[in-house]
Design an enzyme around this catalytic site. Structure first.
Site, PDB file in Angstrom:
ATOM      1  N   MET A   1       3.669 -12.895  -6.592  1.00 51.59           N
ATOM      2  CA  MET A   1       4.566 -13.333  -5.518  1.00 51.59           C
ATOM      3  C   MET A   1       4.032 -12.833  -4.177  1.00 51.59           C
ATOM      4  SD  MET A   1       8.361 -13.404  -7.145  1.00 51.59           S
ATOM      5  CE  MET A   1       8.722 -11.667  -7.047  1.00 51.59           C
ATOM      6  N   GLY A   2       2.767 -12.402  -4.140  1.00 53.49           N
ATOM      7  CA  GLY A   2       2.145 -12.017  -2.871  1.00 53.49           C
ATOM      8  C   GLY A   2       2.562 -10.635  -2.404  1.00 53.49           C
TER       9      GLY A   2
ATOM     10  N   GLY B   1      -1.705  -2.549  -7.453  1.00 52.89           N
ATOM     11  CA  GLY B   1      -1.320  -3.036  -8.782  1.00 52.89           C
ATOM     12  C   GLY B   1      -1.822  -4.461  -8.983  1.00 52.89           C
ATOM     13  N   HIS B   2      -1.552  -5.323  -7.991  1.00 49.86           N
ATOM     14  CA  HIS B   2      -2.035  -6.710  -8.077  1.00 49.86           C
ATOM     15  C   HIS B   2      -3.563  -6.745  -8.137  1.00 49.86           C
ATOM     16  CE1 HIS B   2       1.827  -7.401  -5.687  1.00 49.86           C
ATOM     17  NE2 HIS B   2       2.008  -8.189  -6.725  1.00 49.86           N
TER      18      HIS B   2
ATOM     19  N   GLY C   1       1.132  -7.656 -15.394  1.00 47.88           N
ATOM     20  CA  GLY C   1       1.244  -6.200 -15.395  1.00 47.88           C
ATOM     21  C   GLY C   1       2.273  -5.687 -16.385  1.00 47.88           C
TER      22      GLY C   1
HETATM   23  P1  AMP Z   1       4.805  -9.663  -8.498  1.00 45.33           P
HETATM   24  O1  AMP Z   1       4.040 -10.103  -7.302  1.00 45.33           O
HETATM   25  O2  AMP Z   1       5.676  -8.474  -8.272  1.00 45.33           O
HETATM   26  O3  AMP Z   1       5.495 -10.804  -9.216  1.00 45.33           O
HETATM   27  O4  AMP Z   1       3.709  -9.136  -9.525  1.00 45.33           O
HETATM   28  C1  AMP Z   1       2.626  -9.955  -9.927  1.00 45.33           C
HETATM   29  C2  AMP Z   1       1.976  -9.321 -11.109  1.00 45.33           C
HETATM   30  O5  AMP Z   1       1.529  -8.014 -10.763  1.00 45.33           O
HETATM   31  C3  AMP Z   1       2.924  -9.149 -12.303  1.00 45.33           C
HETATM   32  O6  AMP Z   1       2.226  -9.458 -13.496  1.00 45.33           O
HETATM   33  C4  AMP Z   1       3.295  -7.693 -12.223  1.00 45.33           C
HETATM   34  O7  AMP Z   1       3.643  -7.136 -13.475  1.00 45.33           O
HETATM   35  C5  AMP Z   1       2.011  -7.083 -11.700  1.00 45.33           C
HETATM   36  N1  AMP Z   1       2.281  -5.794 -11.066  1.00 45.33           N
HETATM   37  C6  AMP Z   1       3.190  -5.532 -10.102  1.00 45.33           C
HETATM   38  N2  AMP Z   1       3.195  -4.217  -9.797  1.00 45.33           N
HETATM   39  C7  AMP Z   1       2.262  -3.638 -10.611  1.00 45.33           C
HETATM   40  C8  AMP Z   1       1.798  -2.292 -10.779  1.00 45.33           C
HETATM   41  N3  AMP Z   1       2.297  -1.280 -10.066  1.00 45.33           N
HETATM   42  N4  AMP Z   1       0.836  -2.071 -11.690  1.00 45.33           N
HETATM   43  C9  AMP Z   1       0.326  -3.099 -12.436  1.00 45.33           C
HETATM   44  N5  AMP Z   1       0.726  -4.372 -12.314  1.00 45.33           N
HETATM   45  C10 AMP Z   1       1.680  -4.646 -11.410  1.00 45.33           C
END
Ligand code: AMP
Length: 287
Positions: free
Chosen positions: A28-29, A34-35, A148
C-alpha cells in the site's frame, strides 16, 4: 523501472517480458525497510532473468467505515525512488477507478479465517484483502508473490486462498523487520504521537518475555494473561486483542504448548492501530 497506471499497460509490459519468471510484491506504499526486505527477497527469487513487479494500491475495500483510508500516509515519488534502488523492474500503481468497476459483484473470502482474530476487530477486512490480491494475481499472473509475516493472519488467508482456488502461485513469507527499539516497522508508525511512539515498544517487549516463558511449559491461557497484563501496564496502550494460536492452522490452543504457537497482538495508541506477532516454540522434550 516501468511505471504502469493501467491494467492494459502492465499487461502489455509483462507480455513483452514473458516467459521470464515474474515475482510480485503487493504494497500500500509509503515504503519502509520492511517493504524493501520483501523486494530483496523477490529480486533473489526472480534471479538474473526474472522480473520483479511491485504494486502500490491503498485498497479501499479492506478499510472499514471510520478506519484510516483517507489518512493513510502516501508518498509515491519517494516510493518510486526506493523501488528503483532495489532493482524493481515495474511498478503497478493504479487509481481506485481503474481497479474497481462500480458494477462489480464478485468477492473472494476465506470463510472461517476471515471471521476470527483481526477479522473480528475489522469485519470485512480479509474479504477486501483476498479480493484485491486475487485481482492483482489475475492482472499480473505472477509465478511467485512475497508477503510479510508481520501481517500473520493475512499471510494465512492468502496461502489458504491460493490452495483452495488452485491459483498455482508460490507464496513466500518474509520475516518481520523492526526498528532498533523492537517496534515492528509499519507505514502507520509515522502517525504515532511522540509519547506513543516511545510507549509502542511494549509490543515487542511483551513478545520477548512471552517467547522466554513459552519455553518453560506454561499453559496458553496463562501465557495470554501474562502478555495482556504486560501490555495493560502501559497506560498509553489500548489493548484490542491478545491471542495464542497454533502457528500453522491458527486454531485455538488449550493447555500447555505442544507445537509451535503464534502470539498475535493488536493494540491501539491514540487512533493508530498496531499489530505484531511472534512464533514461539514449546519446551524441548527431555531425551
Ligand atoms: P502494507 O503496505 O502495509 O500493505 O504491506 C505490504 C507488505 O509488506 C505486506 O506483505 C506486509 O506484511 C509487509 N510488511 C509490512 N511491514 C513489514 C515489516 N515490518 N516487516 C516485514 N514485512 C512487512
Amino acid at each position: 523501472m516501468e511505471i504502469c497506471r493501467t491494467k492494459s499497460a502492465i499487461r502489455a509490459q509483462l507480455a513483452a517480458w514473458r516467459p521470464a519468471p515474474i515475482v510480485l510484491v503487493p504494497t500500500m506504499g509509503f515504503l519502509h525497510e520492511g517493504h524493501l526486505s520483501l523486494m530483496r527477497l523477490a529480486r533473489a527469487r526472480a534471479g538474473a532473468t526474472g522480473k520483479v513487479v511491485a504494486s502500490i494500491f491503498v485498497n479501499p475495500t479492506q478499510f472499514g467505515p471510520g478506519e484510516d483510508f483517507d489518512s493513510y500516509p502516501r508518498n509515491e515519488a519517494r516510493d518510486f525512488d526506493l523501488m528503483r534502488a532495489e532493482g524493481v523492474d515495474a511498478v503497478f500503481a493504479p487509481e481506485v477507478a481503474e481497479i474497481y468497476d462500480p458494477a462489480a459483484q464478485t468477492i473472494v473470502e476465506t470463510t472461517e479465517l476471515a471471521k476470527t482474530l483481526i477479522g473480528k476487530l475489522r469485519p470485512g477486512h480479509f474479504r477486501g484483502v483476498a479480493t484485491i490480491v486475487t485481482k492483482l494475481f489475475n492482472i499480473i499472473r505472477p509465478d511467485a508473490a512475497v508477503f510479510g509475516e508481520k501481517d500473520y493472519q493475512q499471510l494465512a488467508v492468502i496461502r489458504t486462498m491460493v490452495r483452495d482456488l488452485d491459483m498455482g502461485i508460490e507464496i513466500i513469507g518474509a520475516p518481520i523487520q523492526r526498528e532498533p527499539d523492537g517496534l515492528a516497522m509499519s507505514s502507520r508508525n509515522v502517525r504515532l504521537a511522540p509519547e506513543d511512539r516511545t510507549a509502542a515498544s511494549i509490543l515487542s517487549q511483551a513478545l520477548d518475555e512471552a517467547e522466554a516463558m513459552a519455553a518453560t511449559g506454561i499453559t496458553a491461557a496463562r501465557l495470554r494473561s501474562h502478555v495482556r497484563a504486560t501490555l495493560e501496564a502501559e497506560p498509553r496502550a489500548r489493548v484490542q486483542s491478545v491471542d495464542i494460536r497454533d502457528a500453522q492452522s491458527l486454531d485455538t490452543i488449550s493447555g500447555p504448548l505442544r507445537r509451535p504457537a503464534v502470539i498475535l497482538l493488536a493494540v491501539k495508541f491514540g487512533q493508530v492501530f498496531l499489530i505484531d506477532n511472534r512464533v514461539v516454540q514449546p519446551p524441548k522434550e527431555e531425551p
